[in-house]
Design a protein around this motif. Structure first.
Motif, PDB file in Angstrom:
ATOM      1  N   PHE A  38       0.785  -1.229   0.000  1.00 15.23           N
ATOM      2  CA  PHE A  38       0.000   0.000   0.000  1.00 15.23           C
ATOM      3  C   PHE A  38       0.820   1.285   0.000  1.00 15.23           C
ATOM      4  O   PHE A  38       0.301   2.340  -0.328  1.00 15.23           O
ATOM      5  CB  PHE A  38      -0.936   0.024   1.217  1.00 15.23           C
ATOM      6  N   VAL A  39       2.101   1.218   0.384  1.00 18.47           N
ATOM      7  CA  VAL A  39       2.873   2.443   0.559  1.00 18.47           C
ATOM      8  C   VAL A  39       4.000   2.572  -0.462  1.00 18.47           C
ATOM      9  O   VAL A  39       4.135   3.601  -1.119  1.00 18.47           O
ATOM     10  CB  VAL A  39       3.451   2.535   2.000  1.00 18.47           C
ATOM     11  N   LEU A  40       4.804   1.529  -0.588  1.00 17.68           N
ATOM     12  CA  LEU A  40       6.000   1.611  -1.427  1.00 17.68           C
ATOM     13  C   LEU A  40       5.720   1.188  -2.862  1.00 17.68           C
ATOM     14  O   LEU A  40       4.889   0.332  -3.118  1.00 17.68           O
ATOM     15  CB  LEU A  40       7.101   0.722  -0.836  1.00 17.68           C
ATOM     16  N   GLU A  41       6.443   1.763  -3.768  1.00 19.20           N
ATOM     17  CA  GLU A  41       6.322   1.418  -5.179  1.00 19.20           C
ATOM     18  C   GLU A  41       7.144   0.170  -5.477  1.00 19.20           C
ATOM     19  O   GLU A  41       8.246   0.011  -4.973  1.00 19.20           O
ATOM     20  CB  GLU A  41       6.845   2.571  -6.042  1.00 19.20           C
ATOM     21  N   GLY A  42       6.618  -0.715  -6.306  1.00 22.54           N
ATOM     22  CA  GLY A  42       7.353  -1.920  -6.695  1.00 22.54           C
ATOM     23  C   GLY A  42       8.641  -1.578  -7.420  1.00 22.54           C
ATOM     24  O   GLY A  42       8.723  -0.601  -8.156  1.00 22.54           O
ATOM     25  N   GLY A  43       9.674  -2.393  -7.215  1.00 24.68           N
ATOM     26  CA  GLY A  43      10.939  -2.226  -7.922  1.00 24.68           C
ATOM     27  C   GLY A  43      11.888  -1.226  -7.300  1.00 24.68           C
ATOM     28  O   GLY A  43      13.025  -1.105  -7.728  1.00 24.68           O
ATOM     29  N   LYS A  44      11.449  -0.475  -6.321  1.00 23.89           N
ATOM     30  CA  LYS A  44      12.307   0.498  -5.662  1.00 23.89           C
ATOM     31  C   LYS A  44      13.187  -0.206  -4.634  1.00 23.89           C
ATOM     32  O   LYS A  44      12.861  -1.274  -4.123  1.00 23.89           O
ATOM     33  CB  LYS A  44      11.479   1.578  -4.959  1.00 23.89           C
ATOM     34  N   THR A  45      14.293   0.416  -4.308  1.00 24.58           N
ATOM     35  CA  THR A  45      15.229  -0.174  -3.358  1.00 24.58           C
ATOM     36  C   THR A  45      14.572  -0.449  -2.006  1.00 24.58           C
ATOM     37  O   THR A  45      14.746  -1.520  -1.429  1.00 24.58           O
ATOM     38  CB  THR A  45      16.451   0.748  -3.179  1.00 24.58           C
ATOM     39  N   LEU A 118       7.004 -16.452   0.750  1.00 25.57           N
ATOM     40  CA  LEU A 118       8.235 -17.036   0.190  1.00 25.57           C
ATOM     41  C   LEU A 118       8.243 -16.943  -1.336  1.00 25.57           C
ATOM     42  O   LEU A 118       9.268 -16.609  -1.940  1.00 25.57           O
ATOM     43  CB  LEU A 118       8.385 -18.490   0.625  1.00 25.57           C
ATOM     44  N   ALA A 119       7.108 -17.220  -1.951  1.00 27.49           N
ATOM     45  CA  ALA A 119       7.015 -17.125  -3.418  1.00 27.49           C
ATOM     46  C   ALA A 119       7.183 -15.680  -3.879  1.00 27.49           C
ATOM     47  O   ALA A 119       7.847 -15.413  -4.891  1.00 27.49           O
ATOM     48  CB  ALA A 119       5.678 -17.698  -3.899  1.00 27.49           C
ATOM     49  N   LEU A 120       6.611 -14.743  -3.157  1.00 21.71           N
ATOM     50  CA  LEU A 120       6.785 -13.325  -3.495  1.00 21.71           C
ATOM     51  C   LEU A 120       8.243 -12.913  -3.384  1.00 21.71           C
ATOM     52  O   LEU A 120       8.769 -12.221  -4.268  1.00 21.71           O
ATOM     53  CB  LEU A 120       5.943 -12.447  -2.565  1.00 21.71           C
ATOM     54  N   GLY A 121       8.890 -13.325  -2.311  1.00 24.22           N
ATOM     55  CA  GLY A 121      10.300 -13.010  -2.143  1.00 24.22           C
ATOM     56  C   GLY A 121      11.151 -13.606  -3.241  1.00 24.22           C
ATOM     57  O   GLY A 121      12.085 -12.969  -3.751  1.00 24.22           O
ATOM     58  N   THR A 122      10.819 -14.823  -3.632  1.00 25.07           N
ATOM     59  CA  THR A 122      11.575 -15.502  -4.693  1.00 25.07           C
ATOM     60  C   THR A 122      11.386 -14.815  -6.037  1.00 25.07           C
ATOM     61  O   THR A 122      12.358 -14.547  -6.750  1.00 25.07           O
ATOM     62  CB  THR A 122      11.164 -16.986  -4.777  1.00 25.07           C
ATOM     63  N   THR A 123      10.137 -14.498  -6.377  1.00 26.84           N
ATOM     64  CA  THR A 123       9.898 -13.841  -7.667  1.00 26.84           C
ATOM     65  C   THR A 123      10.453 -12.415  -7.669  1.00 26.84           C
ATOM     66  O   THR A 123      10.905 -11.931  -8.706  1.00 26.84           O
ATOM     67  CB  THR A 123       8.407 -13.832  -8.039  1.00 26.84           C
ATOM     68  N   GLY A 124      10.417 -11.757  -6.522  1.00 27.23           N
ATOM     69  CA  GLY A 124      11.019 -10.424  -6.437  1.00 27.23           C
ATOM     70  C   GLY A 124      12.517 -10.493  -6.649  1.00 27.23           C
ATOM     71  O   GLY A 124      13.093  -9.700  -7.399  1.00 27.23           O
ATOM     72  N   TRP A 125      13.163 -11.459  -5.986  1.00 27.27           N
ATOM     73  CA  TRP A 125      14.607 -11.643  -6.149  1.00 27.27           C
ATOM     74  C   TRP A 125      14.938 -12.012  -7.604  1.00 27.27           C
ATOM     75  O   TRP A 125      15.908 -11.497  -8.174  1.00 27.27           O
ATOM     76  CB  TRP A 125      15.095 -12.731  -5.197  1.00 27.27           C
ATOM     77  N   MET A 126      14.128 -12.877  -8.216  1.00 26.00           N
ATOM     78  CA  MET A 126      14.392 -13.293  -9.600  1.00 26.00           C
ATOM     79  C   MET A 126      14.402 -12.097 -10.548  1.00 26.00           C
ATOM     80  O   MET A 126      15.156 -12.086 -11.523  1.00 26.00           O
ATOM     81  CB  MET A 126      13.350 -14.321 -10.053  1.00 26.00           C
ATOM     82  N   GLN A 127      13.578 -11.110 -10.254  1.00 26.45           N
ATOM     83  CA  GLN A 127      13.523  -9.927 -11.114  1.00 26.45           C
ATOM     84  C   GLN A 127      14.812  -9.117 -11.079  1.00 26.45           C
ATOM     85  O   GLN A 127      15.052  -8.299 -11.971  1.00 26.45           O
ATOM     86  CB  GLN A 127      12.341  -9.036 -10.703  1.00 26.45           C
ATOM     87  N   GLY A 134      13.422  -7.600 -16.672  1.00 25.11           N
ATOM     88  CA  GLY A 134      12.412  -7.068 -17.583  1.00 25.11           C
ATOM     89  C   GLY A 134      11.399  -8.080 -18.071  1.00 25.11           C
ATOM     90  O   GLY A 134      10.566  -7.737 -18.920  1.00 25.11           O
ATOM     91  N   GLU A 135      11.428  -9.299 -17.575  1.00 27.45           N
ATOM     92  CA  GLU A 135      10.465 -10.318 -18.013  1.00 27.45           C
ATOM     93  C   GLU A 135       9.070  -9.966 -17.487  1.00 27.45           C
ATOM     94  O   GLU A 135       8.832  -9.959 -16.276  1.00 27.45           O
ATOM     95  CB  GLU A 135      10.874 -11.707 -17.516  1.00 27.45           C
ATOM     96  N   GLU A 136       8.181  -9.681 -18.420  1.00 25.42           N
ATOM     97  CA  GLU A 136       6.843  -9.248 -18.045  1.00 25.42           C
ATOM     98  C   GLU A 136       6.054 -10.337 -17.314  1.00 25.42           C
ATOM     99  O   GLU A 136       5.326 -10.057 -16.365  1.00 25.42           O
ATOM    100  CB  GLU A 136       6.086  -8.787 -19.294  1.00 25.42           C
TER     101      GLU A 136
END
Length: 183
Positions: A38-45, A118-127, A134-136
Motif C-alpha cells: 500500500f505504501v512503497l512502489e514496486g521495484g524500488k530499493t 516465500l514465493a513473493l520473495g523468490t519472484t522479487g529476487w528473480m527480477q 524485464g520479463e513481463e
C-alpha cells in the motif's frame, strides 16, 4: 478434550498461547506487507529491502516452527486431513472442540500465507537477476501473488474475527498479548 456444544464451553480464563517471537514475527510481517503493498512502489530499493525483510521473517519463523515453544511448533497445528475433517465436522454440527493455538483451518492459513510470502520473495529476487530482467510474465506473477496475499490476509483477518466470536475468544488481543482470554 471432549467435544462440547457451543453453550458448554470451558470456563473463561486466560491461556498463554503465543510467545514473543511469534507475536513480533506476526506484526512485523503485517507491517512489511502493508508497506510493500500500500505504501512503497514496486521495484524500488526500499520495496526490495522490505521484501527481503519479509522473506527473512518467514525463514526465521520456519525455523521457530521446529524449535520454538509448544504452540509455535508446526506439529501443534499442522492441518492433517484428519484434523481438518474433525474441525469442519465440529463447525457444521455447531459443537466446539477448543484449540489452544491455531485450529486446523488457522494452521492451514498460516502455512499458505508463509508460502505466498516465500514465493513473493523468490519472484522479487528473480527480477533482479540478469536472466529475468524485464520479463513481463515474472512481473505479472509477482504482482498477482501480491494481490493473492492481500486477499488471503483479508480472509485471515475476517476468519480470526468470526472464529473469535464463535469460540468466545479474543484472538486479535491474543496476538498482541500472547494470552487467549475466553469470555
Amino acid at each position: 478434550m471432549p467435544n462440547r456444544p457451543l453453550d458448554d464451553r470451558p470456563a473463561p480464563g486466560p491461556v498463554v498461547v503465543w510467545d514473543r517471537f511469534v507475536r513480533v514475527f506476526h506484526w512485523s510481517l503485517v507491517t512489511c506487507v502493508v508497506l510493500n503493498y500500500f505504501v512503497l512502489e514496486g521495484g524500488k530499493t526500499v520495496h526490495q529491502w522490505v521484501g527481503s525483510m519479509a522473506l527473512a521473517l518467514v525463514l526465521a519463523r520456519t525455523v521457530w516452527g521446529f524449535i520454538g515453544t509448544r504452540h509455535a511448533r508446526f506439529a501443534d497445528f499442522f492441518p492433517t486431513p484428519a484434523r481438518l475433517r474433525s474441525h469442519l465436522a465440529h463447525l457444521r454440527s455447531g459443537t466446539h472442540n477448543p484449540h489452544p493455538g491455531h485450529n486446523p483451518l488457522g494452521g492451514t492459513m498460516v502455512l499458505v500465507l508463509m508460502a505466498v510470502v516465500l514465493a513473493l520473495g523468490t519472484t522479487g529476487w528473480m527480477q533482479t537477476l540478469d536472466i529475468f530482467w524485464g520479463e513481463e510474465w515474472l512481473q505479472d506473477l509477482h504482482r498477482t501473488m501480491g494481490n493473492v496475499l492481500i486477499g488471503l490476509a483479508t480472509l485471515h483477518t475476517v476468519a480470526a474475527l468470526v472464529m473469535g466470536r464463535l469460540e468466545r475468544t479474543r484472538l486479535v488481543k491474543a496476538m498482541l498479548t500472547g494470552t487467549k482470554e475466553r469470555w
